[in-house]
Enzyme design. Sequence first.
Site, PDB file in Angstrom:
ATOM      1  N   GLN A   1       8.043 -20.351  -3.928  1.00 13.71           N
ATOM      2  CA  GLN A   1       6.785 -19.509  -4.436  1.00 13.71           C
ATOM      3  C   GLN A   1       6.566 -20.737  -6.260  1.00 13.71           C
ATOM      4  OE1 GLN A   1       4.231 -17.075  -3.927  1.00 13.71           O
ATOM      5  NE2 GLN A   1       5.374 -16.632  -1.509  1.00 13.71           N
TER       6      GLN A   1
ATOM      7  N   CYS B   1      19.112  -8.456   7.612  1.00  8.40           N
ATOM      8  CA  CYS B   1      18.307  -7.098   8.556  1.00  8.40           C
ATOM      9  C   CYS B   1      18.069  -7.494   9.940  1.00  8.40           C
ATOM     10  CB  CYS B   1      16.489  -6.714   8.065  1.00  8.40           C
ATOM     11  SG  CYS B   1      16.325  -5.977   6.051  1.00  8.40           S
TER      12      CYS B   1
ATOM     13  N   THR C   1      13.365  -9.517 -17.701  1.00 15.36           N
ATOM     14  CA  THR C   1      15.012  -8.146 -18.810  1.00 15.36           C
ATOM     15  C   THR C   1      14.315  -8.107 -19.954  1.00 15.36           C
ATOM     16  OG1 THR C   1      16.283 -10.491 -19.063  1.00 15.36           O
ATOM     17  CG2 THR C   1      16.357  -9.763 -16.834  1.00 15.36           C
TER      18      THR C   1
ATOM     19  N   ILE D   1      15.388  -9.665 -10.204  1.00 14.35           N
ATOM     20  CA  ILE D   1      14.380  -9.301  -8.702  1.00 14.35           C
ATOM     21  C   ILE D   1      15.084  -8.734  -8.001  1.00 14.35           C
ATOM     22  CG2 ILE D   1      12.808 -11.015  -9.469  1.00 14.35           C
ATOM     23  CD1 ILE D   1      13.390 -12.848  -6.874  1.00 14.35           C
TER      24      ILE D   1
ATOM     25  N   HIS E   1      10.887  -9.214  -1.764  1.00 11.21           N
ATOM     26  CA  HIS E   1      10.745 -10.490  -1.617  1.00 11.21           C
ATOM     27  C   HIS E   1       8.668 -10.286  -2.868  1.00 11.21           C
ATOM     28  CE1 HIS E   1      11.825 -13.117   1.870  1.00 11.21           C
ATOM     29  NE2 HIS E   1      12.336 -11.602   2.022  1.00 11.21           N
TER      30      HIS E   1
ATOM     31  N   TYR F   1      -9.058   3.152  17.767  1.00 12.05           N
ATOM     32  CA  TYR F   1      -8.751   4.185  18.904  1.00 12.05           C
ATOM     33  C   TYR F   1      -8.711   2.943  20.101  1.00 12.05           C
ATOM     34  CZ  TYR F   1      -9.897   7.013  22.403  1.00 12.05           C
ATOM     35  OH  TYR F   1      -9.870   7.644  23.938  1.00 12.05           O
TER      36      TYR F   1
ATOM     37  N   LYS G   1      -8.948  11.328  17.015  1.00 16.52           N
ATOM     38  CA  LYS G   1      -9.009  11.413  15.887  1.00 16.52           C
ATOM     39  C   LYS G   1      -7.199  10.954  15.812  1.00 16.52           C
ATOM     40  CE  LYS G   1     -10.176  16.035  16.322  1.00 16.52           C
ATOM     41  NZ  LYS G   1     -11.256  16.479  17.131  1.00 16.52           N
TER      42      LYS G   1
END
Length: 445
Positions: free
Chosen positions: A19, A43, A270, A278, A302, A423, A431
Amino acid sequence: MEKILIVGAVGGGATAAGQLRFYNKEATIKVFDRDSVMSYAACGTPYAIGEVIEDEESLLMANPEQFHEKRNIDVHLKHEVTAIDRDDKSIHVKNLETGEEFQESYDKLILAPGGTAIVPQVKGSETANIFTLRSYNDMLSIKEYIRSNNPQSCTISGGGFIGLEMAENLKELGIDVHLVHKSDYVMSILDEDISREIEKELLLNEIHLQTNAYITEINGRSQTLSNGDVLETDFIIMSVGLAPNVGLAKDAGLEIGKTGGIVTNDYMQTDDPSIYAIGDASENFDMVTGEPKRVPLAWPAHRQAYIAAKHINGESIPKKGLLGTSIVKIFSLTAAMTGLNENKLRELEIPSVSLIHNGNSNAGYYPDHGKLKLKIHYDPNTREIFGAQCLGTKGVDKRIDVIATAMYAGLTVDDLQALELCYAPPYSSPKDPVNMAGYKADKKI
């Protein structure tokens, strides 16, 4: 020319570096990490162990050569940052391969040191095959052990995200799994009724579960539990929690908060404005209560990387607090949550009511539909949504994502009625369960 150093080259650190370069083509950017790989999808490691992900190297998102060639960012792996000199605005670095030590100056410093798996001090630990799963190399160690030793059984200590994911993946490999959890029920971030359904799923899949128990002594393949039971398994995976790596920050005199993380302001600074923190080691705040909160998950890391990078480049985008939105797969079930659970509301003495909607993920007449349970906590007076949980076989992520968005936008539980959600019979009902929850809340006024 501004010089920016980053400590940590995994999710938050690598994202921050990318970034920064996107918004600033001229700055000098250097990244240091003690590990041998960078920017990997942590992960995904349980699923690589379980061979759901066949190519483990697909978890590697980038390498130092790519970062240098494509972004002109220098990444130094196997380099440990051992100290920060705030007065001199420099860091002390040790090359773990050569032993060389040197100083590196900075204008801005981003700390993304992550966390370390907690390994309880248990008598006899040195006699057993014990693993943690926190890094790419941890994953490789577990895979190599399984490949070389063909183990038939495993004890997993800890029933959180990693514990449950590893239980499923090891079971799918044909390994007999014993899951031991210290608390009364697994996935303690969930409400008890939701967790009990997860426990049923574990038992249906022949996971040997013991709650209110922990390992007190180890002797080779034998583990004595706090309840007196003795297990005999080939190896152990410790997944009892994560300790934020704040030693470097603490030694530098940076403020450490209530959660054990590095205290940060709205822009991830900080208490030293030249230093940002982070990811897993940073302390943030809860979006609902404003209380200190630390969420060691990928999304916050992130997002925080983006906020810090923008601030360093002169654009102030304040963080909005964290909901702790998360999800886990347990065999045929999926469980997800956002916001506060019942225990937290009770602990903080926040008046709340709850509603439960049991229904289908999509049209019941459509052959591919699943059952789900949606539970929402909210303020009986202001109607503010405090948190939600969902459990089911299909469509769980969609419902919690919608409610997390509603909470971020400040919608009330009654507003859920009016959300115009997509839907068609394969996907929902006229609903949606989220709409139904809103209608049920209306009846509770």
